[in-house]
Design a protein around this motif. Structure first.
Motif, PDB file in Angstrom:
ATOM      1  N   CYS A 201      32.984 -61.546 -12.152  1.00 37.43           N
ATOM      2  CA  CYS A 201      34.218 -61.921 -11.460  1.00 37.43           C
ATOM      3  C   CYS A 201      35.329 -60.986 -11.935  1.00 37.43           C
ATOM      4  O   CYS A 201      35.611 -60.911 -13.141  1.00 37.43           O
ATOM      5  CB  CYS A 201      34.555 -63.371 -11.770  1.00 37.43           C
ATOM      6  SG  CYS A 201      36.093 -63.951 -11.029  1.00 37.43           S
ATOM      7  N   LYS A 203      38.970 -58.261 -10.698  1.00 34.19           N
ATOM      8  CA  LYS A 203      40.086 -57.943  -9.792  1.00 34.19           C
ATOM      9  C   LYS A 203      40.502 -56.508 -10.073  1.00 34.19           C
ATOM     10  O   LYS A 203      41.682 -56.177 -10.156  1.00 34.19           O
ATOM     11  CB  LYS A 203      41.249 -58.915  -9.998  1.00 34.19           C
ATOM     12  CG  LYS A 203      42.310 -58.850  -8.899  1.00 34.19           C
ATOM     13  CD  LYS A 203      41.781 -59.225  -7.518  1.00 34.19           C
ATOM     14  CE  LYS A 203      42.878 -59.143  -6.457  1.00 34.19           C
ATOM     15  NZ  LYS A 203      42.361 -59.341  -5.081  1.00 34.19           N
ATOM     16  N   ASP A 236      39.353 -63.643  -5.840  1.00 33.98           N
ATOM     17  CA  ASP A 236      39.696 -64.389  -4.632  1.00 33.98           C
ATOM     18  C   ASP A 236      38.467 -64.603  -3.752  1.00 33.98           C
ATOM     19  O   ASP A 236      38.268 -65.689  -3.190  1.00 33.98           O
ATOM     20  CB  ASP A 236      40.816 -63.686  -3.848  1.00 33.98           C
ATOM     21  CG  ASP A 236      40.699 -62.175  -3.832  1.00 33.98           C
ATOM     22  OD1 ASP A 236      39.832 -61.616  -4.531  1.00 33.98           O
ATOM     23  OD2 ASP A 236      41.486 -61.529  -3.116  1.00 33.98           O
ATOM     24  N   CYS A 239      36.270 -67.373  -5.226  1.00 38.36           N
ATOM     25  CA  CYS A 239      36.713 -68.712  -4.827  1.00 38.36           C
ATOM     26  C   CYS A 239      36.209 -69.061  -3.422  1.00 38.36           C
ATOM     27  O   CYS A 239      35.740 -70.182  -3.182  1.00 38.36           O
ATOM     28  CB  CYS A 239      38.236 -68.790  -4.860  1.00 38.36           C
ATOM     29  SG  CYS A 239      38.952 -68.694  -6.509  1.00 38.36           S
ATOM     30  N   MET A 240      36.297 -68.104  -2.524  1.00 36.79           N
ATOM     31  CA  MET A 240      35.846 -68.347  -1.150  1.00 36.79           C
ATOM     32  C   MET A 240      34.351 -68.643  -1.108  1.00 36.79           C
ATOM     33  O   MET A 240      33.900 -69.611  -0.478  1.00 36.79           O
ATOM     34  CB  MET A 240      36.165 -67.134  -0.272  1.00 36.79           C
ATOM     35  CG  MET A 240      35.686 -67.253   1.162  1.00 36.79           C
ATOM     36  SD  MET A 240      35.973 -65.754   2.129  1.00 36.79           S
ATOM     37  CE  MET A 240      34.827 -64.615   1.347  1.00 36.79           C
ATOM     38  N   PHE A 258      41.074 -65.967 -14.943  1.00 40.30           N
ATOM     39  CA  PHE A 258      40.258 -66.184 -13.751  1.00 40.30           C
ATOM     40  C   PHE A 258      39.246 -67.305 -13.992  1.00 40.30           C
ATOM     41  O   PHE A 258      38.996 -68.136 -13.119  1.00 40.30           O
ATOM     42  CB  PHE A 258      39.528 -64.901 -13.355  1.00 40.30           C
ATOM     43  CG  PHE A 258      40.433 -63.762 -12.959  1.00 40.30           C
ATOM     44  CD1 PHE A 258      41.751 -63.984 -12.630  1.00 40.30           C
ATOM     45  CD2 PHE A 258      39.953 -62.458 -12.913  1.00 40.30           C
ATOM     46  CE1 PHE A 258      42.593 -62.937 -12.263  1.00 40.30           C
ATOM     47  CE2 PHE A 258      40.777 -61.400 -12.550  1.00 40.30           C
ATOM     48  CZ  PHE A 258      42.091 -61.645 -12.222  1.00 40.30           C
TER      49      PHE A 258
END
Length: 283
Positions: A201, A203, A236, A239-240, A258
């Motif tokens: 995970c 970003k 993000d 999460c989806m 996160f």
């Protein structure tokens, strides 16, 4: 029979209620597991303690806890005490003080528990999030800098909004080579003993230092685990997909902030915080 000493900190709000039921479960486990003996000692630390004593736990609290094999912690937080005090002065103090760098959060839907996701079953929701637990944006580095100070001037040149502001606030994320490597290694070891799939995970498309480094370390450690399938997901998108396709996950490894966010989302899809187990470990 060796006794395992457990420090019980029920804490605030629903914490005492949850701990009462949790200890019943632990006692039931004791009755079934040979040579397992648990000895409890309760501590009244939390927000009520803070309001009475001016501190969330005693100054020698960590020294007291060193004598225990485990800490059984309930819920911490009360509207009468600012969150940055209640969390930092008890929860984070314990995590960082004992270097509990791995937060392990199983996201598992149990039979008979309501799931808010349509047509998802316990076979679909069964993965684990490993959250780095002692670094990142939770180390407490940064500050509030008034106009005219050297620190304010450092950021004033970056953009007009900064230079025109009377105050600039900075929260620094700190990622160490040791800290990142060890939690990612722990996640790979766990994935190797499950379905051999680990998701990073990240970003790194926006956080051009910390998350780029995180991804680099992930790729480096992955070379020692050729049997584990890996992929990357922006936080993000993570999460989806946790909502849309939770069955696609096995183990997710995330940095502190996160991980904090996606584990609460995980709790929601498994039926709520009341059935969401978690452990802070120093493996």
């Amino acid at each position: 029979m060796a006794k395992h000493k457990v420090a019980v900190i029920a804490g605030d709000g629903i914490g005492p209620e949850v701990m009462t039921e949790g200890i019943k479960v632990l006692n039931a486990v004791q009755a079934k597991v040979k040579n397992l003996s648990l000895e409890y000692e309760h501590f009244p630390w939390g927000c009520d303690y803070y309001l009475a004593k001016g501190e969330m736990m005693p100054q020698n609290g960590l020294e007291i806890l060193k004598g225990f094999d485990a800490i059984y912690l309930g819920a911490i937080g009360d509207p009468r005490v600012p969150d940055h005090i209640s969390v930092r002065d008890l929860v984070l103090r314990i995590r960082i003080g004992f270097d509990q760098y791995a937060n392990v959060r199983p996201i598992k839907l149990l039979e008979g528990v309501f799931c808010p996701l349509k047509n998802k079953t316990p076979q679909d929701i069964d993965f684990i999030v490993i959250r780095e637990n002692t670094e990142g944006f939770y180390v407490g580095c940064g500050g509030r800098y008034s106009k005219g100070t050297p620190e304010h001037g450092k950021y004033a040149g970056l953009r007009r909004a900064f230079s025109d502001s009377e105050e600039v606030v900075v929260q620094e994320g700190v990622f160490s080579q040791i800290g990142v490597e060890r939690v990612i290694t722990y996640a790979f070891d766990l994935a190797r003993n499950r379905k051999k799939h680990l998701t990073c995970c990240t970003k790194s498309n926006a956080l051009n230092y910390s998350m780029v480094y995180w991804d680099e370390v992930f790729r480096k450690v992955a070379k020692s685990y050729p049997d584990v399938r890996t992929d990357f997901a922006m936080v993000d998108a993570t999460c989806m997909w946790m909502v849309k396709n939770p069955e696609n996950f096995d183990v997710i490894v995330a940095e502190n902030l996160f991980g904090d966010i996606i584990t609460d989302l995980g709790a929601a899809i498994q039926g709520g915080m009341g059935v969401a187990a978690g452990a802070n470990l120093n493996p």
